[in-house]
Scaffold this active site. Structure first.
Site, short mmCIF file in Angstrom:
data_model
loop_
_atom_site.label_atom_id
_atom_site.label_comp_id
_atom_site.label_asym_id
_atom_site.label_seq_id
_atom_site.Cartn_x
_atom_site.Cartn_y
_atom_site.Cartn_z
N LYS A 1 0.90 -1.30 -0.17
CA LYS A 1 0.02 0.13 0.10
C LYS A 1 0.79 1.17 0.04
CE LYS A 1 -3.89 1.85 2.70
NZ LYS A 1 -4.87 1.34 3.83
N SER B 1 -9.31 1.53 2.69
CA SER B 1 -8.71 2.30 2.20
C SER B 1 -7.61 1.60 1.33
CB SER B 1 -7.88 3.48 2.93
OG SER B 1 -7.09 2.88 4.10
N SER C 1 -10.07 -0.83 6.96
CA SER C 1 -9.33 -0.52 5.88
C SER C 1 -8.63 -1.59 5.22
CB SER C 1 -8.31 0.56 5.90
OG SER C 1 -9.16 1.72 5.89
#
Length: 540
Positions: A110, A191, A215
């Site tokens: 990420k 996210s 997330s």
């Protein structure tokens, strides 16, 4: 053509691929992109596959699926050093008898996880795109030491979905809007949107996401994957762009429980730079030891009905999952009351806003080359670059956080104590003890919602003011794991198990036991809309 697109093009065609072995020379198999970690290790050990060939296959798929074709936009940047890393690992494989579990395995990170240049670390924002980080995050150091190949950076909800209440998950100024590979007009959830979409689409073997609240759990569930949100402090946060030291943690996203467990085993452990990990080495272990096909037998699992009932597809998946668990010998306690569910939202948000300002300023100080020094600088940057940074939604959460005082404020101290107490000792712990449970169970989320840049996310499972099924474990700092349960309208639906602090071994055993008796991972079909037509032919 930007830098990332150029690298994709050259790597996909093999023009800058390092080393001597080519994909053709190692009998590249299209099935390799869907293979498990164990399957890939077997093929590499017997000489049927090299890390170079595997990396090249993933790079080609990213070019075909992510940057063109269905345009998933799940990968924000490809590592231009991936080929060099792969060549080095291939060269050393035969002479290295102490190889780690992820040796030669491509991993996507990420884009809030620091990597030393040339790749950037930006949380999807143009504000941090002027200089790369000076060093790897602690978990990245562990990955490299274990022999993993850092394939690139995954797109995400900009600033991990903590800029606006009206944000569209999976959108960032750097990466654009990520799409769900099952149905392209649906959202991959955030996210860690890109991390999940990329794994589901066969663009990488495994990925690392991060969670403050939902997330990892939501994007993993929405993309038909396994996601583990670890106990707070099991995985170091050093070098990860923060929201809150009270809730932030990185964790694995994978197509199977086994792969998720292998990745967690590598990234777990104490870090002297992250005080929260002081006890991690006492608990970190080889989590693959707990992959028991009979992991459900005798386990007492409590159903939290208060986290169900919001979405019919999720509810049907839950009922079928309960029936399967009973058939495999689990003892289902239904229903179980989880106290204080409706009381967590307000203190949690207070804590997150205070922490965002404090923790962001502290993080930015670790990257002195950046022009941005404080949260206030980020707010002003977004105003100047509003056309690029705020075309759909604003930054009211940034502004609310900036207005907060120091962490010594009574409002913060009281909210932090209340949130932890109600979610942990008086919440999850109390429910487990009262019913002598090994774990709690609920739907993860409903099927993925339609992406809406105008109104933002449409949360379809759970009360959005409460935070859905992820909130209790997230606020308490306790572990949770989501696994696919079934599909509705060609969209995945998952269930989530959560439990006491440091209970990862128990949760992994339960999740693996469920997975082994449920339908396996289903490859996405890239439909344009529910009931629509495939936008990519992914036949082998």
């Amino acid at each position: 053509m930007n830098r990332s697109s150029l690298v994709l093009s050259l790597l996909a065609t093999g023009l800058i691929f390092a080393g001597h072995a080519s994909a053709a020379e190692t009998s590249a198999n299209p099935a390799d992109v869907w293979a498990s970690i164990d399957q890939l290790q077997q093929r590499m050990d017997n000489g049927a596959l090299t890390t170079q060939a595997l990396v090249q296959q993933f790079i080609a798929r990213i070019a075909q699926i992510d940057q063109s074709g269905p345009m998933l936009r799940s990968v924000i940047e490809v590592n231009p050093d991936a080929a060099k890393q792969a060549a080095k690992l291939d060269k050393q494989r035969k002479g290295n008898k102490k190889r780690g579990a992820l040796y030669g395995i491509p991993v996507l990170l990420k884009d809030n996880i620091d990597t030393v240049g040339p790749m950037l670390t930006t949380a999807g924002s143009l504000a941090l795109a002027d200089h790369p980080a000076r060093r790897d995050a602690a978990l990245v150091e562990r990955l490299r030491k274990n022999g993993a190949v850092i394939l690139g950076k995954a797109n995400l909800s900009e600033w991990a979905n903590m800029r606006s209440n009206h944000a569209s998950s999976g959108w960032s100024a750097r990466g654009g809007q990520a799409r769900n590979p099952y149905v392209l007009d649906r959202n991959p959830c955030g996210s860690s949107a890109g991390s999940a979409a990329a794994v589901a689409a066969g663009l990488v073997t495994v990925a690392v996401g991060s969670e403050t609240d939902g997330s990892i759990i939501c994007p993993a569930a929405s993309n038909g994957l396994v996601g583990i949100k670890p106990t707070l402090g099991l995985v170091s946060r050093t070098g990860i762009i923060p929201i809150s030291h009270n809730q932030d943690t990185a964790g694995p996203i994978a197509r199977t429980v086994a792969d998720a467990a292998a990745l967690l085993s590598v990234i777990s452990g104490s870090d002297k730079h992250d005080p929260a990990t002081a006890e991690a080495d006492k608990h970190a272990t080889d989590y693959t030891k707990y992959l028991d096909p009979n992991g459900l037998k005798g386990k007492r699992i409590g159903v939290v009905r208060a986290l169900a009932g919001a979405e019919p597809n999720a509810d049907r998946a839950l009922e079928r999952a309960i029936a399967l668990m009973k058939a495999q010998g689990a003892i289902i306690v239904d229903p179980v009351e989880l106290p204080h569910l409706k009381e967590l939202g307000e203190p949690e948000m207070t804590v997150l806003l205070y922490d965002l300002k404090h923790d962001m300023n502290a993080y930015l100080a670790t990257r002195p080359n950046l022009k941005m020094k404080t949260l206030a600088d980020l707010i002003e940057f977004n105003k100047r670059e509003a056309a690029r940074e705020m075309p759909y939604f604003g930054q009211e959460l940034f502004e609310q956080a900036q207005a907060k005082g120091p962490l010594t404020d009574a409002a913060y101290v009281q909210a932090q104590e209340k949130a932890k107490r109600l979610a942990g000792p008086e919440g999850i712990d109390a429910a487990l003890k009262a019913n002598q449970l090994d774990a709690l169970l609920s739907p993860s989320w409903g099927p993925a919602f339609v992406t809406d840049p105008v109104l933002g996310d449409h949360i379809v499972s759970g009360d959005p003011t409460v935070g859905g099924a992820s909130q209790p474990a997230a606020v308490a700092g306790y572990p949770s794991i989501t696994v696919p349960a079934e599909y509705a309208h060609d969209l995945p639906v998952g269930i989530v198990f959560f439990g006491a602090k440091w209970s990862e071994p128990t949760l992994i055993s339960i999740a693996y036991g469920f997975e082994q008796h449920n339908a396996p991972f289903r490859r996405p079909t890239f439909l344009d809309t529910v009931g629509g037509k495939p936008q990519y032919n992914d036949a082998p």
